[in-house]
Enzyme design. Structure first.
Site, PDB file in Angstrom:
ATOM      1  N   ASP A   1     -21.750   9.262   5.243  1.00  0.00           N
ATOM      2  CA  ASP A   1     -20.487   9.567   4.550  1.00  0.00           C
ATOM      3  C   ASP A   1     -20.609  10.949   3.900  1.00  0.00           C
ATOM      4  O   ASP A   1     -20.899  11.068   2.714  1.00  0.00           O
ATOM      5  CB  ASP A   1     -20.212   8.489   3.499  1.00  0.00           C
ATOM      6  CG  ASP A   1     -18.772   8.535   3.009  1.00  0.00           C
ATOM      7  OD1 ASP A   1     -17.877   8.750   3.845  1.00  0.00           O
ATOM      8  OD2 ASP A   1     -18.545   8.364   1.799  1.00  0.00           O
TER       9      ASP A   1
ATOM     10  N   THR B   1     -16.773  11.217   8.381  1.00  0.00           N
ATOM     11  CA  THR B   1     -17.736  10.129   8.192  1.00  0.00           C
ATOM     12  C   THR B   1     -18.265   9.827   9.584  1.00  0.00           C
ATOM     13  O   THR B   1     -17.486   9.480  10.476  1.00  0.00           O
ATOM     14  CB  THR B   1     -17.059   8.878   7.602  1.00  0.00           C
ATOM     15  OG1 THR B   1     -16.497   9.212   6.327  1.00  0.00           O
ATOM     16  CG2 THR B   1     -18.046   7.732   7.448  1.00  0.00           C
TER      17      THR B   1
ATOM     18  N   HIS C   1     -29.212   4.009  -6.401  1.00  0.00           N
ATOM     19  CA  HIS C   1     -28.254   5.115  -6.252  1.00  0.00           C
ATOM     20  C   HIS C   1     -27.304   5.175  -7.445  1.00  0.00           C
ATOM     21  O   HIS C   1     -27.089   6.248  -8.026  1.00  0.00           O
ATOM     22  CB  HIS C   1     -27.470   4.947  -4.949  1.00  0.00           C
ATOM     23  CG  HIS C   1     -26.364   5.928  -4.772  1.00  0.00           C
ATOM     24  ND1 HIS C   1     -26.581   7.272  -4.562  1.00  0.00           N
ATOM     25  CD2 HIS C   1     -25.002   5.773  -4.790  1.00  0.00           C
ATOM     26  CE1 HIS C   1     -25.409   7.911  -4.447  1.00  0.00           C
ATOM     27  NE2 HIS C   1     -24.439   7.021  -4.586  1.00  0.00           N
TER      28      HIS C   1
ATOM     29  N   ASP D   1     -15.602   2.034   1.450  1.00  0.00           N
ATOM     30  CA  ASP D   1     -16.956   2.439   1.130  1.00  0.00           C
ATOM     31  C   ASP D   1     -17.382   1.773  -0.176  1.00  0.00           C
ATOM     32  O   ASP D   1     -16.634   1.790  -1.155  1.00  0.00           O
ATOM     33  CB  ASP D   1     -17.019   3.966   1.004  1.00  0.00           C
ATOM     34  CG  ASP D   1     -18.444   4.478   1.117  1.00  0.00           C
ATOM     35  OD1 ASP D   1     -19.288   3.780   1.706  1.00  0.00           O
ATOM     36  OD2 ASP D   1     -18.707   5.593   0.618  1.00  0.00           O
TER      37      ASP D   1
ATOM     38  N   GLU E   1     -25.961   5.501   4.882  1.00  0.00           N
ATOM     39  CA  GLU E   1     -25.398   4.162   4.679  1.00  0.00           C
ATOM     40  C   GLU E   1     -25.536   3.345   5.960  1.00  0.00           C
ATOM     41  O   GLU E   1     -25.771   3.875   7.046  1.00  0.00           O
ATOM     42  CB  GLU E   1     -23.901   4.241   4.316  1.00  0.00           C
ATOM     43  CG  GLU E   1     -23.613   5.107   3.099  1.00  0.00           C
ATOM     44  CD  GLU E   1     -22.207   4.919   2.550  1.00  0.00           C
ATOM     45  OE1 GLU E   1     -21.610   3.856   2.799  1.00  0.00           O
ATOM     46  OE2 GLU E   1     -21.715   5.845   1.882  1.00  0.00           O
TER      47      GLU E   1
ATOM     48  N   GLN F   1     -15.649  16.686  -5.414  1.00  0.00           N
ATOM     49  CA  GLN F   1     -15.630  15.329  -5.980  1.00  0.00           C
ATOM     50  C   GLN F   1     -15.586  15.333  -7.504  1.00  0.00           C
ATOM     51  O   GLN F   1     -14.800  14.596  -8.118  1.00  0.00           O
ATOM     52  CB  GLN F   1     -16.867  14.572  -5.486  1.00  0.00           C
ATOM     53  CG  GLN F   1     -16.905  13.101  -5.868  1.00  0.00           C
ATOM     54  CD  GLN F   1     -18.109  12.373  -5.242  1.00  0.00           C
ATOM     55  OE1 GLN F   1     -18.846  12.943  -4.453  1.00  0.00           O
ATOM     56  NE2 GLN F   1     -18.288  11.113  -5.614  1.00  0.00           N
TER      57      GLN F   1
ATOM     58  N   ARG G   1     -19.752  17.486  -3.177  1.00  0.00           N
ATOM     59  CA  ARG G   1     -19.960  17.091  -4.576  1.00  0.00           C
ATOM     60  C   ARG G   1     -19.140  17.923  -5.554  1.00  0.00           C
ATOM     61  O   ARG G   1     -18.722  17.418  -6.608  1.00  0.00           O
ATOM     62  CB  ARG G   1     -21.442  17.213  -4.933  1.00  0.00           C
ATOM     63  CG  ARG G   1     -22.371  16.399  -4.069  1.00  0.00           C
ATOM     64  CD  ARG G   1     -22.100  14.913  -4.185  1.00  0.00           C
ATOM     65  NE  ARG G   1     -23.000  14.141  -3.328  1.00  0.00           N
ATOM     66  CZ  ARG G   1     -22.805  12.862  -3.037  1.00  0.00           C
ATOM     67  NH1 ARG G   1     -21.756  12.197  -3.516  1.00  0.00           N
ATOM     68  NH2 ARG G   1     -23.632  12.223  -2.249  1.00  0.00           N
TER      69      ARG G   1
ATOM     70  N   LYS H   1     -14.319  13.228   0.322  1.00  0.00           N
ATOM     71  CA  LYS H   1     -14.918  12.284   1.271  1.00  0.00           C
ATOM     72  C   LYS H   1     -14.015  12.086   2.481  1.00  0.00           C
ATOM     73  O   LYS H   1     -14.184  11.105   3.201  1.00  0.00           O
ATOM     74  CB  LYS H   1     -15.091  10.927   0.588  1.00  0.00           C
ATOM     75  CG  LYS H   1     -15.872  10.981  -0.699  1.00  0.00           C
ATOM     76  CD  LYS H   1     -17.233  10.444  -0.509  1.00  0.00           C
ATOM     77  CE  LYS H   1     -17.931  10.206  -1.827  1.00  0.00           C
ATOM     78  NZ  LYS H   1     -19.268   9.648  -1.553  1.00  0.00           N
TER      79      LYS H   1
ATOM     80  N   GLU I   1     -29.461  13.166  -4.978  1.00  0.00           N
ATOM     81  CA  GLU I   1     -30.582  12.487  -5.639  1.00  0.00           C
ATOM     82  C   GLU I   1     -31.924  13.121  -5.276  1.00  0.00           C
ATOM     83  O   GLU I   1     -32.778  13.303  -6.131  1.00  0.00           O
ATOM     84  CB  GLU I   1     -30.597  11.006  -5.246  1.00  0.00           C
ATOM     85  CG  GLU I   1     -29.407  10.230  -5.757  1.00  0.00           C
ATOM     86  CD  GLU I   1     -29.241   8.923  -4.998  1.00  0.00           C
ATOM     87  OE1 GLU I   1     -29.821   7.920  -5.436  1.00  0.00           O
ATOM     88  OE2 GLU I   1     -28.547   8.910  -3.956  1.00  0.00           O
TER      89      GLU I   1
ATOM     90  N   GLU J   1     -24.569  11.046   2.814  1.00  0.00           N
ATOM     91  CA  GLU J   1     -24.832   9.741   2.218  1.00  0.00           C
ATOM     92  C   GLU J   1     -25.317   8.823   3.333  1.00  0.00           C
ATOM     93  O   GLU J   1     -24.559   8.511   4.260  1.00  0.00           O
ATOM     94  CB  GLU J   1     -23.582   9.177   1.514  1.00  0.00           C
ATOM     95  CG  GLU J   1     -23.228   9.965   0.265  1.00  0.00           C
ATOM     96  CD  GLU J   1     -22.224   9.266  -0.651  1.00  0.00           C
ATOM     97  OE1 GLU J   1     -21.506   8.361  -0.177  1.00  0.00           O
ATOM     98  OE2 GLU J   1     -22.171   9.625  -1.841  1.00  0.00           O
TER      99      GLU J   1
END
Lengths: 439, 439
Positions: B253, B277, B153, B146, B221, B260, B257, B273, B383, B219
């Site tokens: 993904d 996915t 970002h 990844d 992607e 993390q 948080r 993570k 975000e 996420e």
């Protein structure tokens, strides 16, 4: 949606399984070399590997003394049949056998020990001399994860690069810290390692340059090979985790420190660890290691219950690192022991699956660099030379980091009424490509 | 040892390959739905996937309109034969076909387009309605990496968690930052995602606790699927890298948080993570995307030569994220475009192989979260809600992070004389296991 979660198996009172006839120290083999006290591969060991002879066909084998039992041939001849009606050794890789699980592993081990016993009624077992065989990766490495479980190593690195007063990160005494490595660059002992190119940025420069790594290092580790996995979404206990591990290998996680220091923030090591990870060719089973189980060091802070262990899941394994310059004799540069690791492989595996991450047959879990508490017991040149400040003496002069042509060999063994050896894990450094040729 | 390095191929002047008959906007198919302007799968697209019907047998297919061409059957019938004498589609996974390389991909694409063309002499092609088929992972995902290629970002995350004045790390404008992800938890669209358990430590607490993630995120992607690899020790140019990529998928993904932030230092994200996915089932080929190639944004600092590109390697792909609470209608929560990415997939791949890391058929490279410059163009709730400060409104009330039962769908398409669509990438959140059941 809203399917009920599959129930977890209740926590089990995991007691150490009793040793059995395969651990009998008085047992001897009709393969003479296996009975020498300095031999890595007595009848009590029986580690698994993959080999070929001149024709190149890969076959599964078990080491005994200076010989290899051709297990693929034994299965083809019907002498052993771990999976009735199937040929789990025909592909020349251990994954199909490992996927059968611990009962099949134990039964096959017992049967092979009986065939190789000095009191066996016949000696009609296909043997290949180790000296004439080429060894290959014993498993298809599905995924490779590297941990960071030596308190001494984490403290040394934190002292050098962060703050000697707060060398350990706040999470370290709670979390078996790990990261995903690169499975495609795991190679078997003996494979040359090319010095990597990469982005490096000396502190005095404003921009990085493309250059061969000038701070090429080793990491002495033990690798746990996962035999059976867990379904996605389904964590495991440490006792279940112990039973999922097929065995262990020596592991050298070659590392480019100058590439690492520039790239690793904020997402961790990447190309600094992607150019080669060497493992020893023989997987020493947890069954063979059982008499050498030992406790992890005392906990400084209590662990969360999912990391509790009801049995000693570390192992007492002597480890050595030798460095030989090109054409020169080796010198020992490190002596240490796996028992110093703060987190066991079972704890690492239980943590790995905690989120529901599915573990799979053939996964490889590096222990993290194994450093002990005393001088000369560190598992990396970074620590042994204190980031290059105190060079090590070799037969070809001082070493801060590795030179082209240097060869590094890891050795490991358990000492007791008999020796359970891992053999050797070796790699030699090839010069880098010319950066200009990248165009 | 000291074997000479294999020579690198010289840097090529990579010019954009000319478009061909498979890109002709006037071309129509005898599959009626393929000719509707809002259809993701016109005859100019022909994305690859793996499907099954009631009997569960996995077959390779190509989407056309609302149908699937049964490519496994076409090969078995001898209509197409990408690898003379072999059956590359028989295993029901795309890896053997991808390993044949770009010439085979192009030739097969051209042949399928001819078979499906409205002017084709016969219409004797085995079709399966998409509505009745189950989709599977199109490839065996060998390794999953990844990246972190959206400047917006990286700036947003750096502003929130580090320093708004120095939001980008010093390496970011030089290095296509990436890390190794967990291949075993890559699942196909439609697979439910169980909220993970993990270690979390609120700032006010002195020790961590085991808890379900309370800050579960997405996420957005794009995933690049590697068709052919490079030998170990052998870097590649960006032009070579472009040609190694078979195609692209939408990728979510899923990220925890709170797990993390506690685990990620110093070695990067791990269990935060590793629990899932999701990728969309249809791989849209680079060939189909060719008319939508576009430049990466202007460089703020010069890149090292190994990252130079002689052709526009980004793509102009519209992207949307929808969130639907359990039983409720979806709302759009993000609209953005892949063209904002600072590093192209080809640059990421060239960087990945720089150390000599071998890339392999079936590797999956996540682009990194795709965030654009404007409001509502961010690819994560982190975000979009600015770390929970500004909740998003949904039909079931405000959302800071995901609730159990929430369903998230990614969509993507290229707009031009025809539409090249990616279909959908969906996942729904299942409640976590009870932590107490971990014993």
């Amino acid at each position: 949606m809203a399917a009920a979660a599959a129930p977890l198996r209740p926590a089990e009172d995991h007691v150490m399984p009793p040793l059995n006839a395969t651990h009998d120290p008085d047992r001897r083999s009709w393969v003479a070399r296996a009975n020498d006290p300095d031999c890595d591969f007595p009848i009590q060991n029986l580690p698994w590997g993959v080999f070929s002879e001149a024709d190149g066909t890969r076959r599964v084998g078990v080491a005994i003394g200076d010989q290899i039992v051709d297990v693929t041939a034994l299965e083809a001849d019907g002498v052993i049949e771990p999976s009735p009606g199937a040929r789990v050794f025909a592909q020349g890789v251990l994954n199909p056998f490992m996927a059968l699980g611990p009962a099949a592993w134990s039964a096959t081990r017992a049967m092979l020990a009986d065939l190789l016993d000095a009191r066996a009624p016949t000696r009609d077992v296909p043997l290949v001399p180790q000296a004439g065989a080429e060894m290959h990766l014993p498993v298809f490495v599905r995924s490779y994860t590297d941990f960071y479980a030596s308190r001494e190593h984490a403290t040394n690195v934190g002292s050098m690069f962060r703050d000697p007063e707060n060398a350990l990160m706040p999470n370290w005494l709670h979390v078996p810290i790990g990261y995903n490595g690169r499975a495609s660059s795991v190679v078997v002992s003996g494979t040359p390692i090319r010095r990597p190119l990469g982005q490096v940025k000396p502190p005095e420069d404003s921009a990085p340059q493309l250059a061969p790594s000038a701070r090429l290092d080793i990491e002495l580790e033990l690798g746990a090979v996962i035999g059976v996995g867990n379904p996605m979404g389904q964590p495991v206990t440490t006792a279940q985790a112990y039973d999922m591990i097929f065995g262990h290998v020596l592991l050298n996680d070659w590392s480019a420190r100058d590439i690492q220091v520039w790239e690793y923030q904020p997402l961790g090591p990447f190309q600094s660890k992607a150019f080669g990870t060497s493992i020893s060719p023989w997987i020493v089973t947890c069954k063979a290691l059982a008499p050498f189980r030992t406790e992890t060091p005392p906990r400084e802070l209590p662990l969360l219950p999912y990391l509790h262990e009801d049995a000693p899941n570390n192992f007492d394994i002597c480890l050595e690192v030798e460095l030989a310059p090109q054409g020169g004799d080796p010198v020992k540069i490190s002596r240490t022991n796996y028992r110093h690791m703060y987190y066991s492989a079972a704890q690492q595996l239980a943590h790995h699956a905690l989120s529901g991450c599915p573990m799979e047959t053939g996964d490889l879990l590096g222990s993290g660099t194994i450093s002990g508490p005393g001088p000369g017991s560190q598992g990396s040149l970074l620590e042994l030379t204190w980031n290059g400040r105190d060079p090590i003496q070799t037969r070809a002069g001082p070493r801060r980091f590795l030179c082209d042509g240097d060869s590094v060999t890891l050795k490991g063994w358990c000492d007791g009424p008999y020796r359970i050896g891992f053999g050797r894990c070796e790699g030699t450094i090839l010069p880098a490509l010319e950066p200009a040729r990248l165009g």
